[in-house]
Write a protein that holds these residues in place. Structure first.
Motif, PDB file in Angstrom:
ATOM      1  N   GLY A 242       0.789  -1.211   0.000  1.00 31.11           N
ATOM      2  CA  GLY A 242       0.000   0.000   0.000  1.00 31.11           C
ATOM      3  C   GLY A 242       0.821   1.262   0.000  1.00 31.11           C
ATOM      4  O   GLY A 242       2.057   1.215  -0.067  1.00 31.11           O
ATOM      5  N   TRP A 243       0.108   2.372   0.066  1.00 33.50           N
ATOM      6  CA  TRP A 243       0.716   3.692   0.045  1.00 33.50           C
ATOM      7  C   TRP A 243       0.180   4.534   1.201  1.00 33.50           C
ATOM      8  O   TRP A 243      -1.017   4.514   1.487  1.00 33.50           O
ATOM      9  N   TYR A 244       1.095   5.262   1.813  1.00 39.88           N
ATOM     10  CA  TYR A 244       0.770   6.220   2.856  1.00 39.88           C
ATOM     11  C   TYR A 244       1.399   7.547   2.457  1.00 39.88           C
ATOM     12  O   TYR A 244       2.349   7.578   1.677  1.00 39.88           O
ATOM     13  N   CYS A 245       0.882   8.639   2.998  1.00 36.26           N
ATOM     14  CA  CYS A 245       1.475   9.935   2.691  1.00 36.26           C
ATOM     15  C   CYS A 245       1.646  10.745   3.967  1.00 36.26           C
ATOM     16  O   CYS A 245       0.938  10.533   4.959  1.00 36.26           O
ATOM     17  N   GLN A 246       2.611  11.638   3.905  1.00 34.86           N
ATOM     18  CA  GLN A 246       2.876  12.518   5.042  1.00 34.86           C
ATOM     19  C   GLN A 246       3.174  13.912   4.515  1.00 34.86           C
ATOM     20  O   GLN A 246       4.179  14.117   3.818  1.00 34.86           O
TER      21      GLN A 246
ATOM     22  N   TYR B 115       5.107  10.399  -0.334  1.00 36.91           N
ATOM     23  CA  TYR B 115       4.346   9.160  -0.407  1.00 36.91           C
ATOM     24  C   TYR B 115       5.277   7.981  -0.121  1.00 36.91           C
ATOM     25  O   TYR B 115       6.327   7.834  -0.759  1.00 36.91           O
ATOM     26  N   TYR B 116       4.849   7.161   0.832  1.00 36.97           N
ATOM     27  CA  TYR B 116       5.647   6.017   1.267  1.00 36.97           C
ATOM     28  C   TYR B 116       4.965   4.711   0.880  1.00 36.97           C
ATOM     29  O   TYR B 116       3.768   4.539   1.112  1.00 36.97           O
ATOM     30  N   CYS B 117       5.739   3.817   0.331  1.00 32.19           N
ATOM     31  CA  CYS B 117       5.270   2.471   0.054  1.00 32.19           C
ATOM     32  C   CYS B 117       5.379   1.636   1.327  1.00 32.19           C
ATOM     33  O   CYS B 117       6.349   1.772   2.099  1.00 32.19           O
ATOM     34  N   ASN B 118       4.420   0.782   1.538  1.00 28.29           N
ATOM     35  CA  ASN B 118       4.410  -0.097   2.703  1.00 28.29           C
ATOM     36  C   ASN B 118       4.029  -1.507   2.278  1.00 28.29           C
ATOM     37  O   ASN B 118       3.215  -1.692   1.358  1.00 28.29           O
ATOM     38  N   THR B 119       4.612  -2.480   2.921  1.00 31.51           N
ATOM     39  CA  THR B 119       4.183  -3.846   2.692  1.00 31.51           C
ATOM     40  C   THR B 119       4.216  -4.631   3.994  1.00 31.51           C
ATOM     41  O   THR B 119       5.024  -4.347   4.885  1.00 31.51           O
ATOM     42  N   GLN B 120       3.299  -5.551   4.118  1.00 27.31           N
ATOM     43  CA  GLN B 120       3.294  -6.504   5.229  1.00 27.31           C
ATOM     44  C   GLN B 120       3.609  -7.870   4.632  1.00 27.31           C
ATOM     45  O   GLN B 120       2.861  -8.367   3.787  1.00 27.31           O
ATOM     46  N   LEU B 121       4.733  -8.436   5.047  1.00 25.23           N
ATOM     47  CA  LEU B 121       5.158  -9.674   4.433  1.00 25.23           C
ATOM     48  C   LEU B 121       5.876 -10.577   5.432  1.00 25.23           C
ATOM     49  O   LEU B 121       6.233 -10.155   6.541  1.00 25.23           O
TER      50      LEU B 121
END
Length: 121
Positions: free
Chosen positions: A35-39, A93-99
Motif C-alpha cells: 500500500g501507500w501512505y502519505c505525510q 508518499y511512502y510504500c508499505n508492505t506486510q510480508l
C-alpha cells in the motif's frame, strides 16, 4: 534483507496525473498487503490506499474516485495511479508492505524511502 524501491513522484499541476510504483525485493516468502501512505509537512503519516494479495482494496475517503491502487504479485510491485490531483495531495508518499520473509515468520511491516509528490501551478 527486504527493500522497497519507489519511483514516479514529481511536480504536477492541479488536475494532472502521476503514477507511483514500488517494487519489493529480497528474501520474501509471502506478501499479505501492499500500500501507500502519505505525510504532508507538519502532519502525521496517513493511509492513502492498500491492496491485499487477493486483490481487496481500501482507500482513504479523500482519494476515492481519483486514485487507483493495483499490484503485480509476480513482480512484487504495487502501483498508485493518481488522477485529478489537488494541491492538498502534496506530500511524501511512502510504500508499505506486510510480508513474511520465511514461512515460520510473522507478518512484518516494511517501508520505502518515500517519494515527493508536489501539486502546484
Amino acid at each position: 534483507q527486504v527493500q522497497l524501491v519507489e519511483s514516479g513522484g514529481g511536480l504536477v499541476q492541479p488536475g494532472g496525473s502521476l503514477r507511483l510504483s514500488c517494487a519489493a525485493s529480497g528474501t520474501i516468502f509471502r506478501i499479505d498487503t501492499m500500500g501507500w501512505y502519505c505525510q504532508a509537512p507538519g502532519k502525521e503519516r496517513e493511509l492513502v490506499a492498500t491492496i491485499t494479495s487477493g486483490g481487496t482494496t481500501n482507500y482513504a475517503d479523500s482519494v476515492k474516485g481519483r486514485f487507483t491502487i493495483s499490484s503485480d504479485n509476480g513482480k512484487k510491485t504495487v502501483y498508485l495511479q493518481m488522477n485529478s490531483l489537488k494541491p492538498e495531495d502534496t506530500a511524501v508518499y511512502y510504500c508499505n508492505t506486510q510480508l513474511r520473509i520465511h514461512y515460520w515468520d510473522n507478518f512484518r511491516d516494511y517501508w520505502g524511502q518515500g517519494t515527493q509528490v508536489t501539486v502546484s501551478s
